[in-house]
Design a protein around this motif. Structure first.
Motif, short mmCIF file in Angstrom:
data_model
loop_
_atom_site.label_atom_id
_atom_site.label_comp_id
_atom_site.label_asym_id
_atom_site.label_seq_id
_atom_site.Cartn_x
_atom_site.Cartn_y
_atom_site.Cartn_z
N VAL A 66 0.85 -1.19 0.00
CA VAL A 66 0.00 0.00 0.00
C VAL A 66 0.88 1.24 0.00
N SER A 67 0.27 2.35 -0.36
CA SER A 67 0.90 3.65 -0.24
C SER A 67 -0.20 4.66 0.06
N ARG A 68 0.16 5.77 0.63
CA ARG A 68 -0.83 6.81 0.96
C ARG A 68 -0.20 8.17 0.66
N SER A 69 -0.28 8.56 -0.59
CA SER A 69 0.32 9.82 -1.01
C SER A 69 -0.63 11.00 -0.78
N THR A 70 -1.93 10.75 -0.70
CA THR A 70 -2.91 11.80 -0.42
C THR A 70 -3.84 11.32 0.67
N THR A 71 -4.57 12.24 1.29
CA THR A 71 -5.55 11.86 2.30
C THR A 71 -6.68 11.05 1.68
N GLU A 72 -7.02 11.34 0.42
CA GLU A 72 -8.21 10.76 -0.20
C GLU A 72 -8.02 9.32 -0.68
N ASP A 73 -6.83 8.95 -1.10
CA ASP A 73 -6.64 7.68 -1.80
C ASP A 73 -5.75 6.70 -1.04
N PHE A 74 -6.13 5.43 -1.12
CA PHE A 74 -5.37 4.40 -0.42
C PHE A 74 -5.42 3.12 -1.26
N PRO A 75 -4.62 3.03 -2.31
CA PRO A 75 -4.65 1.85 -3.19
C PRO A 75 -3.96 0.65 -2.57
N LEU A 76 -4.47 -0.52 -2.91
CA LEU A 76 -3.91 -1.80 -2.44
C LEU A 76 -3.37 -2.54 -3.66
N ARG A 77 -2.11 -2.89 -3.64
CA ARG A 77 -1.46 -3.56 -4.76
C ARG A 77 -1.21 -5.02 -4.44
N LEU A 78 -1.66 -5.88 -5.35
CA LEU A 78 -1.31 -7.29 -5.28
C LEU A 78 -0.11 -7.49 -6.19
N LEU A 79 0.98 -7.97 -5.64
CA LEU A 79 2.23 -8.00 -6.37
C LEU A 79 2.29 -9.14 -7.37
N SER A 80 1.89 -10.33 -6.94
CA SER A 80 1.88 -11.51 -7.79
C SER A 80 0.74 -12.39 -7.27
N ALA A 81 -0.41 -12.28 -7.92
CA ALA A 81 -1.63 -12.88 -7.39
C ALA A 81 -1.50 -14.40 -7.23
N ALA A 82 -2.07 -14.89 -6.13
CA ALA A 82 -2.11 -16.31 -5.84
C ALA A 82 -3.55 -16.72 -5.55
N PRO A 83 -3.91 -17.98 -5.79
CA PRO A 83 -5.29 -18.42 -5.51
C PRO A 83 -5.71 -18.15 -4.07
N SER A 84 -4.76 -18.15 -3.13
CA SER A 84 -5.08 -17.88 -1.73
C SER A 84 -5.55 -16.44 -1.50
N GLN A 85 -5.37 -15.58 -2.48
CA GLN A 85 -5.82 -14.20 -2.37
C GLN A 85 -7.23 -14.00 -2.93
N THR A 86 -7.84 -15.08 -3.36
CA THR A 86 -9.25 -15.02 -3.73
C THR A 86 -10.05 -14.65 -2.48
N SER A 87 -10.80 -13.55 -2.56
CA SER A 87 -11.46 -13.04 -1.38
C SER A 87 -12.31 -11.83 -1.77
N VAL A 88 -13.02 -11.31 -0.79
CA VAL A 88 -13.69 -10.02 -0.96
C VAL A 88 -12.89 -8.99 -0.15
N TYR A 89 -12.54 -7.90 -0.80
CA TYR A 89 -11.69 -6.88 -0.18
C TYR A 89 -12.52 -5.63 0.12
N PHE A 90 -12.37 -5.15 1.34
CA PHE A 90 -13.08 -3.94 1.77
C PHE A 90 -12.09 -2.88 2.20
N CYS A 91 -12.38 -1.67 1.76
CA CYS A 91 -11.66 -0.50 2.21
C CYS A 91 -12.56 0.25 3.20
N ALA A 92 -11.96 0.86 4.21
CA ALA A 92 -12.73 1.59 5.20
C ALA A 92 -11.98 2.84 5.62
N SER A 93 -12.71 3.86 6.05
CA SER A 93 -12.07 5.08 6.52
C SER A 93 -12.77 5.59 7.76
N SER A 94 -12.05 6.41 8.52
CA SER A 94 -12.59 6.93 9.77
C SER A 94 -11.92 8.25 10.12
#
Lengths: 112, 114
Positions: A66-94
């Motif tokens: 991950v990186s956080r260059s701005t307050t608004e954005d928070f991207p998640l990078r998968l470097l080399s996808a694996a079947p174990s990363q099959t999932s539902v991904y949620f982003c949250a803020s507070s």
């Protein structure tokens, strides 16, 4: 509408491919987090951030960046996808964790 | 891990009945939160109770917190079919090295029959 926006909503990747899950919020929240949800496992914290330029690892960070260059954005990078990363991904803020978290609608990722 | 654990894992009741879900956690907290998740959707924040509070109400929801027992309960009164969802507790230490971390339990699946 104010809230947390995640894109894409659905994604199929082949093993070894890389991709970025996007997350943006327009509420000026300092705290942002990424979770993955698997059946019977609840939500597990991947990475989180308490402000621009500050990130840290959660419970299951391996295979993700991950990186956080701005307050608004928070991207998640998968470097080399694996079947174990099959999932539902949620982003949250507070707002500093004081009043609860606002969640995005999720990205359903399948790695084949 | 500071992960909370909900009990029961599944609860099935009739409309009009009350539903009670419990959450236990392991370490000291700053606050405890409850969330609802409808099938295939994101989580929605329901209520937050701080460590110095013992009880909190919001509409038909009542949350209690017992920090000596490291436990919380969520009561939904006069339940409706629309309350059918998964309910999660989450713990927040919000101090020191754990600032910004929110840990979730595995949830209680509530089914309310008409």
């Amino acid at each position: 509408n104010a809230g947390v926006t995640q894109t894409p909503k659905f994604q199929v990747l082949k093993t070894g491919q890389s991709m970025t899950l996007q997350c943006a919020q327009d509420m000026n929240h300092e705290y942002m987090s990424w979770y993955r949800q698997d059946p019977g496992m609840g939500l597990r914290l991947i990475h989180y951030s308490v402000g621009a330029g500050i990130t840290d690892q959660g419970e299951v960070p391996n295979g993700y960046n991950v990186s956080r260059s701005t307050t608004e954005d928070f991207p998640l990078r998968l470097l080399s996808a694996a079947p174990s990363q099959t999932s539902v991904y949620f982003c949250a803020s507070s707002y500093r964790g004081l009043y609860g978290y606002t969640f995005g609608s999720g990205t359903r990722l399948t790695v084949v | 891990s500071q992960q909370g654990e909900e009990d029961p894992q599944a609860l099935s009741i009739q409309e009009g009945e009350n539903a009670t879900m419990n959450c236990s956690y392991k370490t000291s907290i700053n606050n405890l939160q409850w969330y609802r998740q409808n099938s295939g959707r994101g989580l929605v924040h329901l209520i937050l109770i701080r460590s110095n509070e013992r009880e909190k109400h919001s509409g038909r929801l009542r949350v209690t917190l017992d920090t000596s027992k490291k436990s919380s309960s969520l009561l939904i009164t006069a339940s409706r079919a629309a309350d059918t969802a998964s309910y999660f507790c989450a713990t927040d230490s919000n101090r020191g090295s754990t600032l910004g971390r929110l840990y979730f339990g595995r949830g209680t699946q509530l089914t309310v029959w008409p």
